[in-house]
Design an enzyme around this catalytic site. Structure first.
Site, PDB file in Angstrom:
ATOM      1  N   ARG A  70     -14.756 -35.605 -13.031  1.00  0.00           N
ATOM      2  CA  ARG A  70     -14.884 -34.122 -13.415  1.00  0.00           C
ATOM      3  C   ARG A  70     -14.573 -34.001 -15.045  1.00  0.00           C
ATOM      4  O   ARG A  70     -15.233 -33.553 -15.945  1.00  0.00           O
ATOM      5  CB  ARG A  70     -14.202 -33.252 -12.788  1.00  0.00           C
ATOM      6  CG  ARG A  70     -14.921 -32.484 -11.632  1.00  0.00           C
ATOM      7  CD  ARG A  70     -14.106 -32.177 -10.752  1.00  0.00           C
ATOM      8  NE  ARG A  70     -13.389 -33.268 -10.069  1.00  0.00           N
ATOM      9  CZ  ARG A  70     -13.842 -34.174  -9.215  1.00  0.00           C
ATOM     10  NH1 ARG A  70     -14.977 -33.769  -8.730  1.00  0.00           N
ATOM     11  NH2 ARG A  70     -13.070 -35.105  -8.769  1.00  0.00           N
ATOM     12  N   THR A  71     -13.317 -34.692 -15.461  1.00  0.00           N
ATOM     13  CA  THR A  71     -12.967 -34.132 -16.797  1.00  0.00           C
ATOM     14  C   THR A  71     -13.685 -35.116 -17.725  1.00  0.00           C
ATOM     15  O   THR A  71     -14.138 -34.516 -18.809  1.00  0.00           O
ATOM     16  CB  THR A  71     -11.289 -34.873 -16.577  1.00  0.00           C
ATOM     17  OG1 THR A  71     -10.573 -34.123 -16.042  1.00  0.00           O
ATOM     18  CG2 THR A  71     -10.705 -34.358 -18.201  1.00  0.00           C
ATOM     19  N   LYS A  99      -8.565 -57.290 -23.855  1.00  0.00           N
ATOM     20  CA  LYS A  99      -8.257 -58.450 -24.657  1.00  0.00           C
ATOM     21  C   LYS A  99      -6.673 -58.046 -25.355  1.00  0.00           C
ATOM     22  O   LYS A  99      -6.416 -58.866 -26.212  1.00  0.00           O
ATOM     23  CB  LYS A  99      -9.208 -58.413 -25.942  1.00  0.00           C
ATOM     24  CG  LYS A  99     -10.630 -58.631 -25.635  1.00  0.00           C
ATOM     25  CD  LYS A  99     -11.490 -58.885 -26.695  1.00  0.00           C
ATOM     26  CE  LYS A  99     -13.094 -58.877 -26.297  1.00  0.00           C
ATOM     27  NZ  LYS A  99     -13.921 -58.638 -27.378  1.00  0.00           N
ATOM     28  N   ARG A 120      -7.644 -39.819 -21.947  1.00  0.00           N
ATOM     29  CA  ARG A 120      -7.024 -39.782 -20.758  1.00  0.00           C
ATOM     30  C   ARG A 120      -6.367 -40.963 -20.422  1.00  0.00           C
ATOM     31  O   ARG A 120      -6.951 -42.195 -20.666  1.00  0.00           O
ATOM     32  CB  ARG A 120      -7.733 -39.411 -19.552  1.00  0.00           C
ATOM     33  CG  ARG A 120      -7.146 -40.095 -18.248  1.00  0.00           C
ATOM     34  CD  ARG A 120      -7.824 -39.395 -16.791  1.00  0.00           C
ATOM     35  NE  ARG A 120      -7.657 -38.359 -16.842  1.00  0.00           N
ATOM     36  CZ  ARG A 120      -8.186 -37.410 -15.680  1.00  0.00           C
ATOM     37  NH1 ARG A 120      -8.845 -38.116 -14.758  1.00  0.00           N
ATOM     38  NH2 ARG A 120      -8.093 -35.934 -15.816  1.00  0.00           N
ATOM     39  N   HIS A 148      -1.888 -31.948 -18.193  1.00  0.00           N
ATOM     40  CA  HIS A 148      -3.402 -31.886 -18.135  1.00  0.00           C
ATOM     41  C   HIS A 148      -3.640 -30.562 -18.763  1.00  0.00           C
ATOM     42  O   HIS A 148      -4.293 -29.782 -18.174  1.00  0.00           O
ATOM     43  CB  HIS A 148      -4.007 -31.913 -16.852  1.00  0.00           C
ATOM     44  CG  HIS A 148      -5.222 -32.404 -16.773  1.00  0.00           C
ATOM     45  ND1 HIS A 148      -6.165 -32.137 -17.652  1.00  0.00           N
ATOM     46  CD2 HIS A 148      -6.008 -33.104 -15.736  1.00  0.00           C
ATOM     47  CE1 HIS A 148      -7.397 -32.822 -17.410  1.00  0.00           C
ATOM     48  NE2 HIS A 148      -7.410 -32.995 -16.051  1.00  0.00           N
TER      49      HIS A 148
HETATM   50  C1  NCD Z   1      -6.725 -34.061 -11.617  1.00  0.00           C
HETATM   51  C2  NCD Z   1      -5.977 -35.237 -12.597  1.00  0.00           C
HETATM   52  O1  NCD Z   1      -6.756 -36.013 -13.055  1.00  0.00           O
HETATM   53  O2  NCD Z   1      -4.956 -34.995 -12.960  1.00  0.00           O
HETATM   54  N1  NCD Z   1      -8.206 -34.122 -11.691  1.00  0.00           N
HETATM   55  C3  NCD Z   1      -9.097 -33.557 -12.649  1.00  0.00           C
HETATM   56  O3  NCD Z   1      -9.065 -33.725 -13.921  1.00  0.00           O
HETATM   57  N2  NCD Z   1      -9.698 -32.652 -12.358  1.00  0.00           N
HETATM   58  C4  NCD Z   1      -6.098 -33.907 -10.284  1.00  0.00           C
HETATM   59  C5  NCD Z   1      -6.082 -35.406  -9.366  1.00  0.00           C
HETATM   60  O4  NCD Z   1      -6.310 -36.487 -10.046  1.00  0.00           O
HETATM   61  O5  NCD Z   1      -5.674 -35.046  -8.450  1.00  0.00           O
END
Ligand code: NCD
Length: 445
Positions: A70-71, A99, A120, A148
């Site tokens: 999703r993100t 590497k 991320r 997040h």
């Molecule tokens: C979450 C995350 O990656 O922190 N997912 C997201 O970004 N919607 C929640 C999760 O991984 O449980």
């Protein structure tokens, strides 16, 4: 360390050119700026309006050192809908990271081709580090068990839309609150509002880090900790569930050793091999000893490590082991939201989840209109697009207004052209006006 870590500049009404690292950067009025722009992006999408805010001049580097569905797709979709191009690096194992390249060099390279970097990473503080190394804005798309913040923005937007406001509402957050970074950012966002109560539902070992509880209570908001989910459901206006973050259970070296043992033991209970589970039987203490016998000579270092922990569990007094095994509401997924539990909730209550859902909400609940996690996903695209356009200093409201004014002009010219065409009394010399009107229409549409 936590105190001195870079958390991005305060927004104070102006997002332009800034990094977005922590929800701490925003105030309630900053949220309004993002949310009102998100509403406009929704209209642009729903009415398919041909408005390009970034005019193909901007590129996004969308970089993921941890898995994401999703993100990553929501940041990419948001940026593309603004009219920019996207490079998504979803699996750094195909990049020079394998590497041995440092995070700094990787993001510096991607910065050379882009106007913004979304990152991320599994490490708390990674987005802050990247931001310090780069001139272009960096957006934190999740840093380990840290934050997040864009998820919190979309969670806040969804709560406002679905509940008609957050103030005076009872918000219940349930699941693995220790590792669930979305809940850490959500707590900081809730501290900007005045909810009536925040219920935090988790087994003690998975409870919310104290700093976020302290922040919310310091604003005069009541925070109540619970182990069981059932009792709080009838009073809950919004239930926010998160999964057990299994991939993070190993990295709990910051916890006291007995808490680590409880987790290790539970891991065997929940995820052990068939042999290990059979060995457990029903007498828990005896089973632990038998289990220990099967793994203490294992050739795997991690199994022998587990055996060390088990030895501690067998010899030490660890009542939590039993509490966790038989405790109220605890199971493999910590809590499971079933249609039966939904029946105890208010008709107008809402259920949110950042997703992925890994068994903690039963499939049947998806069909309940109170489950809004897919709306949350869609909202995420508008909210991230709004944040991105603010950071790129592109005004969504102005662009929409310009478009509307243009449409008005086109309509006026069209009316005039129709009048000229239908009129019997137009002198021949005015024909050029008709041609001009038609040209204007064709250029404007
Ligand atoms: C979450 C995350 O990656 O922190 N997912 C997201 O970004 N919607 C929640 C999760 O991984 O449980």
């Amino acid at each position: 360390m936590a105190e001195t870590m870079y958390k991005g500049e305060p927004i104070n009404g102006d997002f332009a050119g800034k990094d977005f690292i922590s929800i701490q950067q925003v105030s309630r009025s900053d949220l309004e700026i993002v949310y009102s722009a998100a509403d406009v992006l929704r209209v642009i999408r729903e009415e398919k309006l041909p408005i390009s805010l970034l005019n193909n001049q901007y590129q996004l580097a969308n970089v993921y050192y941890e898995p994401s569905t999703r993100t990553s797709s929501s940041h990419a979709a948001a940026w593309r809908r603004l009219g920019g191009g996207v490079d998504t690096i979803n699996n750094v194992s195909f990049s020079s990271v394998v590497k041995g390249e440092s995070l700094k060099h990787t993001v510096q390279t991607l910065e050379a081709f882009s106007e913004m970097v979304v990152l991320r990473h599994g490490q708390v503080g990674a987005a802050a580090l990247a931001a310090l190394a780069l001139d272009k804005p960096v957006m934190n798309a999740g840093d380990g068990v840290g934050e997040h913040p864009t998820q919190a923005l979309l969670d806040g937007y969804t709560l406002e839309r679905e509940l008609g406001g957050i103030d005076d509402k009872v918000i219940t957050i349930a699941g693995d609150l220790l590792h669930g970074r979305t809940t850490h950012s959500l707590m900081q966002l809730l501290a900007l509002y005045k909810p009536r109560r925040v219920n935090l539902v988790a087994p003690p070992e998975y409870q919310m880090p104290q700093q976020y509880i302290d922040l919310v209570t310091s604003k005069g908001i009541e925070v109540v900790l619970h182990v069981g989910l059932e009792a709080v459901l009838p009073e809950t206006d919004a239930l926010y569930m998160v999964r057990l973050q299994r991939e993070r259970l190993e990295s709990d070296t910051h916890l006291p050793v007995e808490k680590q043992v409880v987790k290790k033991v539970n891991k065997i209970i929940n995820h052990g091999s068939a042999l290990q589970k059979e060995a457990l039987g029903t007498d828990f203490d005896a089973a632990l000893e038998r289990l220990f016998g099967t793994i203490k000579h294992s050739s795997s270092e991690s199994e022998r490590d587990m055996a060390r922990f088990l030895l501690y569990a067998i010899n030490g007094t660890l009542p939590e082991v039993k509490v966790l095994k038989n405790g109220n509401g605890f199971n493999d997924n910590i809590y499971v939201l079933t249609p039966e539990l939904m029946a105890t909730m208010k008709d107008e209550a809402k259920v949110l989840h950042p997703m992925p859902i890994a068994g903690e909400i039963e499939d049947e609940v998806d069909a309940d209109p109170r489950a809004v996690y897919l709306e949350q996903v869609e909202n995420g695209m508008y909210v991230r697009g709004a944040l991105m356009s603010e950071i790129m200093d592109v005004n969504v409201h102005e662009a929409k207004l310009q478009y509307d004014i243009n449409q008005e002009r086109v309509a006026a010219i069209r009316r005039y052209a129709d009048y000229l065409k239908e009129s019997d009394h137009v002198p021949p010399e005015i024909n050029w006006q008709l041609q001009l009107a038609e040209l204007a229409i064709s250029k404007a549409t």
